[in-house]
Design a protein around this motif. Structure first.
Motif, PDB file in Angstrom:
ATOM      1  N   THR A  89       0.852  -1.443  -0.048  1.00 13.61           N
ATOM      2  CA  THR A  89       0.002  -0.017  -0.212  1.00 13.61           C
ATOM      3  C   THR A  89       0.945   1.200  -0.074  1.00 13.61           C
ATOM      4  OG1 THR A  89      -0.243   0.000   2.394  1.00 13.61           O
ATOM      5  CG2 THR A  89      -1.583  -1.323   1.451  1.00 13.61           C
ATOM      6  N   ASN A  90       0.239   2.552  -0.214  1.00 11.42           N
ATOM      7  CA  ASN A  90       0.932   3.798   0.144  1.00 11.42           C
ATOM      8  C   ASN A  90       1.728   3.839   1.482  1.00 11.42           C
ATOM      9  OD1 ASN A  90      -1.409   3.767   1.075  1.00 11.42           O
ATOM     10  ND2 ASN A  90      -2.159   5.947   0.314  1.00 11.42           N
ATOM     11  N   SER A  91       0.823   3.462   2.358  1.00  7.95           N
ATOM     12  CA  SER A  91       1.488   3.273   3.940  1.00  7.95           C
ATOM     13  C   SER A  91       2.813   2.511   3.586  1.00  7.95           C
ATOM     14  CB  SER A  91       0.442   2.757   4.723  1.00  7.95           C
ATOM     15  OG  SER A  91       0.979   2.303   5.860  1.00  7.95           O
ATOM     16  N   ALA A  92       2.820   1.385   3.284  1.00  9.57           N
ATOM     17  CA  ALA A  92       4.109   0.414   3.096  1.00  9.57           C
ATOM     18  C   ALA A  92       4.912   1.276   2.235  1.00  9.57           C
ATOM     19  CB  ALA A  92       3.714  -0.940   2.655  1.00  9.57           C
ATOM     20  N   LEU A  93       4.681   1.753   1.043  1.00 11.37           N
ATOM     21  CA  LEU A  93       5.736   2.505   0.321  1.00 11.37           C
ATOM     22  C   LEU A  93       6.522   3.502   1.169  1.00 11.37           C
ATOM     23  CD1 LEU A  93       6.523   3.353  -2.403  1.00 11.37           C
ATOM     24  CD2 LEU A  93       5.064   4.897  -2.479  1.00 11.37           C
ATOM     25  N   TRP A  94       5.755   4.360   1.850  1.00 10.23           N
ATOM     26  CA  TRP A  94       6.195   5.335   2.771  1.00 10.23           C
ATOM     27  C   TRP A  94       7.110   4.913   3.774  1.00 10.23           C
ATOM     28  CZ3 TRP A  94       7.576  10.134   1.316  1.00 10.23           C
ATOM     29  CH2 TRP A  94       6.810  10.561   0.338  1.00 10.23           C
ATOM     30  N   MET A  95       7.053   3.809   4.383  1.00  5.66           N
ATOM     31  CA  MET A  95       7.575   3.073   5.313  1.00  5.66           C
ATOM     32  C   MET A  95       8.899   2.542   4.667  1.00  5.66           C
ATOM     33  SD  MET A  95       5.381   0.358   7.592  1.00  5.66           S
ATOM     34  CE  MET A  95       3.485   1.081   7.759  1.00  5.66           C
ATOM     35  N   THR A  96       8.844   2.103   3.705  1.00  7.51           N
ATOM     36  CA  THR A  96      10.046   1.462   2.803  1.00  7.51           C
ATOM     37  C   THR A  96      10.798   2.848   2.244  1.00  7.51           C
ATOM     38  OG1 THR A  96       8.635   0.195   1.504  1.00  7.51           O
ATOM     39  CG2 THR A  96      10.813   0.141   0.760  1.00  7.51           C
ATOM     40  N   LEU A  97      10.441   3.729   2.039  1.00  7.90           N
ATOM     41  CA  LEU A  97      10.931   5.031   1.665  1.00  7.90           C
ATOM     42  C   LEU A  97      11.803   5.639   2.799  1.00  7.90           C
ATOM     43  CD1 LEU A  97       8.783   6.932  -0.593  1.00  7.90           C
ATOM     44  CD2 LEU A  97      10.943   5.882  -1.264  1.00  7.90           C
ATOM     45  N   SER A  98      11.085   5.662   4.048  1.00  7.23           N
ATOM     46  CA  SER A  98      11.653   6.241   5.151  1.00  7.23           C
ATOM     47  C   SER A  98      12.779   5.293   5.605  1.00  7.23           C
ATOM     48  CB  SER A  98      10.527   6.330   6.494  1.00  7.23           C
ATOM     49  OG  SER A  98       9.382   6.874   6.299  1.00  7.23           O
ATOM     50  N   VAL A  99      12.713   3.960   5.631  1.00 11.02           N
ATOM     51  CA  VAL A  99      13.717   3.117   6.108  1.00 11.02           C
ATOM     52  C   VAL A  99      14.952   3.242   5.077  1.00 11.02           C
ATOM     53  CG1 VAL A  99      14.647   0.660   6.339  1.00 11.02           C
ATOM     54  CG2 VAL A  99      12.236   1.434   7.245  1.00 11.02           C
TER      55      VAL A  99
ATOM     56  N   GLY B 109       1.791  15.667  -0.461  1.00 10.43           N
ATOM     57  CA  GLY B 109       1.447  14.657  -1.283  1.00 10.43           C
ATOM     58  C   GLY B 109       2.056  13.366  -0.576  1.00 10.43           C
ATOM     59  N   SER B 110       2.667  13.316   0.608  1.00  9.13           N
ATOM     60  CA  SER B 110       3.071  12.071   1.083  1.00  9.13           C
ATOM     61  C   SER B 110       2.006  11.446   1.953  1.00  9.13           C
ATOM     62  CB  SER B 110       4.265  12.362   1.863  1.00  9.13           C
ATOM     63  OG  SER B 110       3.912  13.178   3.187  1.00  9.13           O
ATOM     64  N   PHE B 111       2.344  10.411   2.502  1.00 11.85           N
ATOM     65  CA  PHE B 111       1.419   9.562   3.535  1.00 11.85           C
ATOM     66  C   PHE B 111       1.989   9.529   4.795  1.00 11.85           C
ATOM     67  CE2 PHE B 111      -0.228   5.831   5.320  1.00 11.85           C
ATOM     68  CZ  PHE B 111      -1.824   5.983   5.176  1.00 11.85           C
ATOM     69  N   THR B 112       1.366   9.926   5.847  1.00 10.22           N
ATOM     70  CA  THR B 112       1.749   9.714   7.146  1.00 10.22           C
ATOM     71  C   THR B 112       1.250   8.327   7.719  1.00 10.22           C
ATOM     72  OG1 THR B 112       0.992  12.030   7.366  1.00 10.22           O
ATOM     73  CG2 THR B 112       2.259  10.954   9.304  1.00 10.22           C
ATOM     74  N   PHE B 113       2.600   7.409   7.776  1.00  5.11           N
ATOM     75  CA  PHE B 113       2.025   6.077   8.471  1.00  5.11           C
ATOM     76  C   PHE B 113       2.135   5.949   9.807  1.00  5.11           C
ATOM     77  CE2 PHE B 113       6.918   5.778   7.715  1.00  5.11           C
ATOM     78  CZ  PHE B 113       7.163   5.528   8.820  1.00  5.11           C
ATOM     79  N   THR B 114       2.540   7.127  10.665  1.00  3.43           N
ATOM     80  CA  THR B 114       2.181   7.067  11.877  1.00  3.43           C
ATOM     81  C   THR B 114       0.984   7.635  12.445  1.00  3.43           C
ATOM     82  OG1 THR B 114       3.607   9.053  11.902  1.00  3.43           O
ATOM     83  CG2 THR B 114       4.741   7.093  12.648  1.00  3.43           C
ATOM     84  N   SER B 115       0.133   8.052  11.480  1.00  4.93           N
ATOM     85  CA  SER B 115      -1.216   8.401  11.800  1.00  4.93           C
ATOM     86  C   SER B 115      -2.096   7.155  11.625  1.00  4.93           C
ATOM     87  CB  SER B 115      -1.603   9.401  10.798  1.00  4.93           C
ATOM     88  OG  SER B 115      -1.841   8.948   9.494  1.00  4.93           O
ATOM     89  N   HIS B 116      -1.512   6.095  11.567  1.00  2.77           N
ATOM     90  CA  HIS B 116      -2.544   4.815  11.531  1.00  2.77           C
ATOM     91  C   HIS B 116      -2.215   4.107  12.642  1.00  2.77           C
ATOM     92  CE1 HIS B 116      -4.811   4.551   7.876  1.00  2.77           C
ATOM     93  NE2 HIS B 116      -4.037   5.696   7.540  1.00  2.77           N
ATOM     94  N   LEU B 117      -3.405   3.893  13.398  1.00  2.51           N
ATOM     95  CA  LEU B 117      -3.412   3.282  14.829  1.00  2.51           C
ATOM     96  C   LEU B 117      -2.894   1.818  14.775  1.00  2.51           C
ATOM     97  CD1 LEU B 117      -3.564   3.733  17.681  1.00  2.51           C
ATOM     98  CD2 LEU B 117      -6.175   3.210  17.446  1.00  2.51           C
ATOM     99  N   ALA B 118      -3.106   1.311  13.382  1.00  2.25           N
ATOM    100  CA  ALA B 118      -2.363  -0.268  13.392  1.00  2.25           C
ATOM    101  C   ALA B 118      -0.866  -0.205  13.367  1.00  2.25           C
ATOM    102  CB  ALA B 118      -3.066  -0.635  11.879  1.00  2.25           C
ATOM    103  N   VAL B 119      -0.237   0.885  12.766  1.00  2.00           N
ATOM    104  CA  VAL B 119       1.039   0.640  12.638  1.00  2.00           C
ATOM    105  C   VAL B 119       1.621   1.150  14.138  1.00  2.00           C
ATOM    106  CG1 VAL B 119       3.237   1.915  11.804  1.00  2.00           C
ATOM    107  CG2 VAL B 119       1.251   1.525  10.220  1.00  2.00           C
ATOM    108  N   ASN B 120       1.126   2.042  14.799  1.00  2.00           N
ATOM    109  CA  ASN B 120       1.572   2.498  15.978  1.00  2.00           C
ATOM    110  C   ASN B 120       1.206   1.474  17.241  1.00  2.00           C
ATOM    111  OD1 ASN B 120       2.181   4.736  15.002  1.00  2.00           O
ATOM    112  ND2 ASN B 120       0.431   6.107  15.778  1.00  2.00           N
ATOM    113  N   PHE B 121       0.216   0.937  16.882  1.00  2.00           N
ATOM    114  CA  PHE B 121      -0.398  -0.346  18.066  1.00  2.00           C
ATOM    115  C   PHE B 121       0.425  -1.460  17.855  1.00  2.00           C
ATOM    116  CE2 PHE B 121      -2.705  -3.268  20.089  1.00  2.00           C
ATOM    117  CZ  PHE B 121      -3.120  -3.021  21.594  1.00  2.00           C
ATOM    118  N   PHE B 122       0.997  -1.780  16.776  1.00  2.00           N
ATOM    119  CA  PHE B 122       1.704  -2.973  16.450  1.00  2.00           C
ATOM    120  C   PHE B 122       3.148  -2.866  17.245  1.00  2.00           C
ATOM    121  CE2 PHE B 122       5.104  -5.032  14.200  1.00  2.00           C
ATOM    122  CZ  PHE B 122       4.664  -6.356  14.331  1.00  2.00           C
ATOM    123  N   LEU B 123       3.784  -1.289  16.800  1.00  2.00           N
ATOM    124  CA  LEU B 123       5.020  -1.199  17.307  1.00  2.00           C
ATOM    125  C   LEU B 123       4.781  -1.279  19.063  1.00  2.00           C
ATOM    126  CD1 LEU B 123       6.077   1.804  15.479  1.00  2.00           C
ATOM    127  CD2 LEU B 123       7.097  -0.185  15.456  1.00  2.00           C
ATOM    128  N   ALA B 124       3.865  -0.422  19.447  1.00  2.00           N
ATOM    129  CA  ALA B 124       3.495  -0.677  21.103  1.00  2.00           C
ATOM    130  C   ALA B 124       3.293  -2.033  21.575  1.00  2.00           C
ATOM    131  CB  ALA B 124       2.424   0.409  21.563  1.00  2.00           C
TER     132      ALA B 124
END
Lengths: 245, 115
Positions: A31-41, A110-125
């Motif tokens: 997804t676009n979320s995964a894309l921006w995670m990849t780009l961040s890493v 135009g970017s996507f903020t993956f930290t604005s999704h509870l699924a991502v944050n809650f998985f980390l937490a």
């Protein structure tokens, strides 16, 4: 209305870029979320690789930035976990950089903020919560349960205090993830709403535009602070598991 | 005026650095984050309590019992979190006061639980 059909929440929509729907239950689309995670890493790895490549004794600007980020996290780990914290430094550093770059890249147009999704944050937490709990149990065995009864508690308070401490402990992953999630969502919705005013007010739009500039600066600060808070709370939880308060 | 304030902050920095060089026996409370932590730490036990209570009720069939019980426990846990944090902030402030032996640490901005 100028912003017709564009909800301020549209920016949080997840769209599959490469569809990989294996079954009804399992959807591992890229997804676009995964894309921006990849780009961040990638951005983190590449920038640190190139910044520290020269290993100059007198650092240039890039190396200076990399070293000061390193030192910030190293100080945080040392102050909050203690001597044994060195083992956890790689984890805390990766976590901090991942969230920080995720927050900041979300501010790019135009970017996507993956930290604005509870699924991502809650998985980390939740991963941190499980890891810290297992670490505490591995370290102290049954003694880990002392975490739920603060030292020096009168015996008659124990039946009340133990459930309270337990609930407070169980709520850690929620507070950790919701804090980051709420800050990111609120900031981005606010930016979008005020940006809508800029367009619809015409010439007078200069007023919300100035406000927008200020809020963008504020969001940059929030992006850093929230990454810092996430990392420092992880350190504090690790300290609790290692030394039981 | 500005020179005075920078001087103050510099001495503050120095004391905090001196503190950092000696290994702290316990984790510092990190009071700069005090205000940022308060809301989530107060609300999340309540949310978790309600969620757990609801789930336990569905599982056991004793419908209002666990929800009410865990809701109140959640509120208590929220206040308990606040109390503990206030205690830590107080501890930290006192440590700073005993560290800095000059009386200019009277400014109340460090670690005030605002927000």
């Amino acid at each position: 209305m100028a912003a017709e059909g564009h909800s301020p929440l549209d920016q949080f929509r997840i769209e599959p870029l490469i569809s990989l729907r294996l079954s009804e239950m399992l959807d591992i689309s890229y997804t676009n979320s995964a894309l921006w995670m990849t780009l961040s890493v990638l951005a983190i790895c590449l920038s640190f690789f190139f910044a520290t490549r020269k290993r100059a004794l007198v650092p240039g600007y890039a190396q200076l930035i990399a070293e000061s980020v390193y030192k910030t996290v190293a100080d945080m780990v040392r102050d909050n976990i203690g001597k044994e914290g060195k083992r956890f430094f790689p984890f805390i550093f990766s976590l901090f950089m991942f969230i920080l770059v995720g927050n900041i890249s979300g501010l790019l147009p135009g970017s996507f903020t993956f930290t604005s999704h509870l699924a991502v944050n809650f998985f980390l937490a939740a991963a941190i919560f499980l890891g810290v709990t297992l670490l505490g149990i591995a370290r102290h065995g049954q003694g880990f349960l002392r975490l739920f009864l603060p030292h020096g508690t009168p015996w008659f308070l124990a039946p009340l205090l133990v459930p309270i401490e337990l609930l407070s402990y169980l709520s850690r992953p929620v507070s950790l993830s919701v804090r980051l999630f709420a800050n990111m969502v609120v900031g981005h919705v606010l930016l979008k709403v005020i940006a809508g005013f800029v367009v619809s007010l015409g010439v007078l739009g200069i007023v919300p535009f100035v406000g927008l500039l200020a809020i963008t600066a504020l969001e940059l600060l929030v992006a850093f602070i929230q990454a810092y808070v996430f990392a420092i709370l992880t350190c504090i939880y690790l300290h609790d598991a290692l030394y039981l308060h | 005026m500005t020179a005075h304030t920078t001087d103050k902050s510099m001495t503050k920095n120095m004391t905090s650095k001196q503190k950092g060089s000696t290994p702290p026996p316990r984790a510092p409370a990190s009071p700069p984050l005090g205000g940022l932590r308060l809301t989530a730490d107060f609300l999340s036990p309540i949310v978790v309590g309600i969620f757990l209570g609801f789930w336990l009720d569905r599982w056991s069939g004793a419908t209002p019992l666990f929800l009410l019980l865990l809701f109140f426990l959640g509120v208590l846990a929220g206040f308990w979190n606040l109390y503990r944090m206030a205690q830590k902030i107080d501890e930290h402030n006192r440590a700073i006061e005993t560290d800095a032996n000059h009386p200019d640490s009277g400014n109340p901005d460090s670690g005030s639980p605002s927000g």
